[in-house]
Design an enzyme around this catalytic site. Structure first.
Site, short mmCIF file in Angstrom:
data_model
loop_
_atom_site.label_atom_id
_atom_site.label_comp_id
_atom_site.label_asym_id
_atom_site.label_seq_id
_atom_site.Cartn_x
_atom_site.Cartn_y
_atom_site.Cartn_z
N GLU A 143 6.35 15.86 0.40
CA GLU A 143 5.50 15.97 -0.80
C GLU A 143 4.41 14.89 -0.76
O GLU A 143 3.27 15.14 -1.16
CB GLU A 143 6.37 15.81 -2.05
CG GLU A 143 5.67 16.13 -3.35
CD GLU A 143 5.24 17.59 -3.51
OE1 GLU A 143 6.07 18.48 -3.32
OE2 GLU A 143 4.05 17.81 -3.80
N GLU A 149 -3.96 17.12 0.32
CA GLU A 149 -4.79 17.59 -0.80
C GLU A 149 -5.94 16.62 -1.06
O GLU A 149 -7.09 17.05 -1.26
CB GLU A 149 -3.93 17.70 -2.06
CG GLU A 149 -3.02 18.91 -2.10
CD GLU A 149 -2.10 18.90 -3.32
OE1 GLU A 149 -1.26 19.79 -3.40
OE2 GLU A 149 -2.24 17.99 -4.18
N LYS A 194 -4.80 23.41 2.19
CA LYS A 194 -3.99 23.12 1.00
C LYS A 194 -2.77 24.04 0.91
O LYS A 194 -1.66 23.59 0.61
CB LYS A 194 -4.84 23.28 -0.26
CG LYS A 194 -5.70 22.08 -0.56
CD LYS A 194 -6.15 22.12 -2.01
CE LYS A 194 -6.85 20.82 -2.36
NZ LYS A 194 -7.19 20.74 -3.78
N ASP A 195 -3.02 25.34 1.18
CA ASP A 195 -1.92 26.29 1.01
C ASP A 195 -0.83 26.09 2.07
O ASP A 195 0.36 26.21 1.77
CB ASP A 195 -2.44 27.74 1.07
CG ASP A 195 -3.26 28.08 -0.16
OD1 ASP A 195 -3.30 27.26 -1.10
OD2 ASP A 195 -3.86 29.17 -0.20
N TYR A 238 0.84 -1.21 0.00
CA TYR A 238 0.00 0.00 0.00
C TYR A 238 0.87 1.25 0.00
O TYR A 238 0.56 2.24 -0.67
CB TYR A 238 -0.92 0.02 1.23
CG TYR A 238 -1.94 -1.10 1.21
CD1 TYR A 238 -2.60 -1.45 0.03
CD2 TYR A 238 -2.25 -1.80 2.38
CE1 TYR A 238 -3.52 -2.47 0.01
CE2 TYR A 238 -3.18 -2.82 2.37
CZ TYR A 238 -3.81 -3.16 1.19
OH TYR A 238 -4.73 -4.18 1.17
N GLU A 242 1.65 13.42 -9.61
CA GLU A 242 2.10 14.68 -9.02
C GLU A 242 3.36 15.18 -9.70
O GLU A 242 4.44 14.66 -9.49
CB GLU A 242 2.35 14.50 -7.51
CG GLU A 242 1.11 14.15 -6.72
CD GLU A 242 0.09 15.27 -6.72
OE1 GLU A 242 0.48 16.45 -6.73
OE2 GLU A 242 -1.12 14.96 -6.73
#
Ligand SMILES: Nc1ncnc2c1ncn2[C@@H]1O[C@H](COP(=O)(O)OP(=O)(O)OP(=O)(O)O)[C@@H](O)[C@H]1O
Length: 161
Positions: free
Chosen positions: A67, A74, A92-93, A14, A26
């Site tokens: 990341e 996200e 998100k920001d 996973y 991404e």
């Protein structure tokens, strides 16, 4: 016992699936991967070893891990708030901001660890003087560009997207 080993194998699977998702979907993750590849190639050329190499690995791992967490944030935001909401924007920001802060400090760490002006100048001059080296670098840049901007595949969790 076998069941537990199988469950452990599944949990690794996973995790790899999550990493695979980021590679496929991404662009920023792919940019970090390409930057890491060039930094590690340069570290090998400069014979960086020991604690300095360990710090480089830790820094690169930190950027990639952050990341991944950003992508998770996200996805969660999109799941709980498909509509545009101020709190969703903050989530998100700020997650993206965390990646930016770490990536900037990683660039600083990389610059300090790899800063060997004489060796870097020799590398630059050797590359410009050798058509084979120059072509290899240009080809690697083309492959990197395709990987970052042109690489986008299906997903192992496709049915959930
Ligand atoms: N549900 C939302 N509510 C409010 N603002 C949002 C929402 N979703 C996205 N935004 C704003 O739009 C920006 C871009 O979001 P988007 O989802 O398009 O890209 P991302 O998933 O954050 O980044 P990327 O896909 O490039 O990694 C966000 O940083 C945020 O400012």
């Amino acid at each position: 016992m076998l069941n537990k080993i199988a469950a452990l194998g599944r949990s690794f699977g996973y995790a790899l699936c999550g990493i695979g998702h980021c590679i496929r979907r991404e662009r920023n993750f792919r940019i970090h991967l390409v930057a890491a590849a060039y930094v590690l190639a340069l570290a090998a050329y400069l014979h960086i070893t020991g604690a300095r190499l360990a710090l480089l690995f830790l820094t690169i791992g930190g950027v990639l891990a952050l990341e991944l967490v950003n992508t998770a944030a996200e996805a969660l935001v999109d799941l709980v708030s498909p509509q545009r909401r101020p709190l969703a924007k903050i989530a998100k920001d700020t997650a993206a901001g965390a990646v930016l802060v770490f990536a900037a400090s990683a660039a600083g760490v990389g610059a300090v660890l790899l800063w060997q002006p004489r060796a870097l100048m020799t590398l630059l001059l050797d590359t410009l003087a050798s058509p084979a080296r120059f072509l290899a670098l240009a080809a690697s840049a083309l492959v990197a560009g395709w990987f970052v901007f042109g690489f986008s595949r299906g997903d192992c969790n496709k049915e959930n997207l």
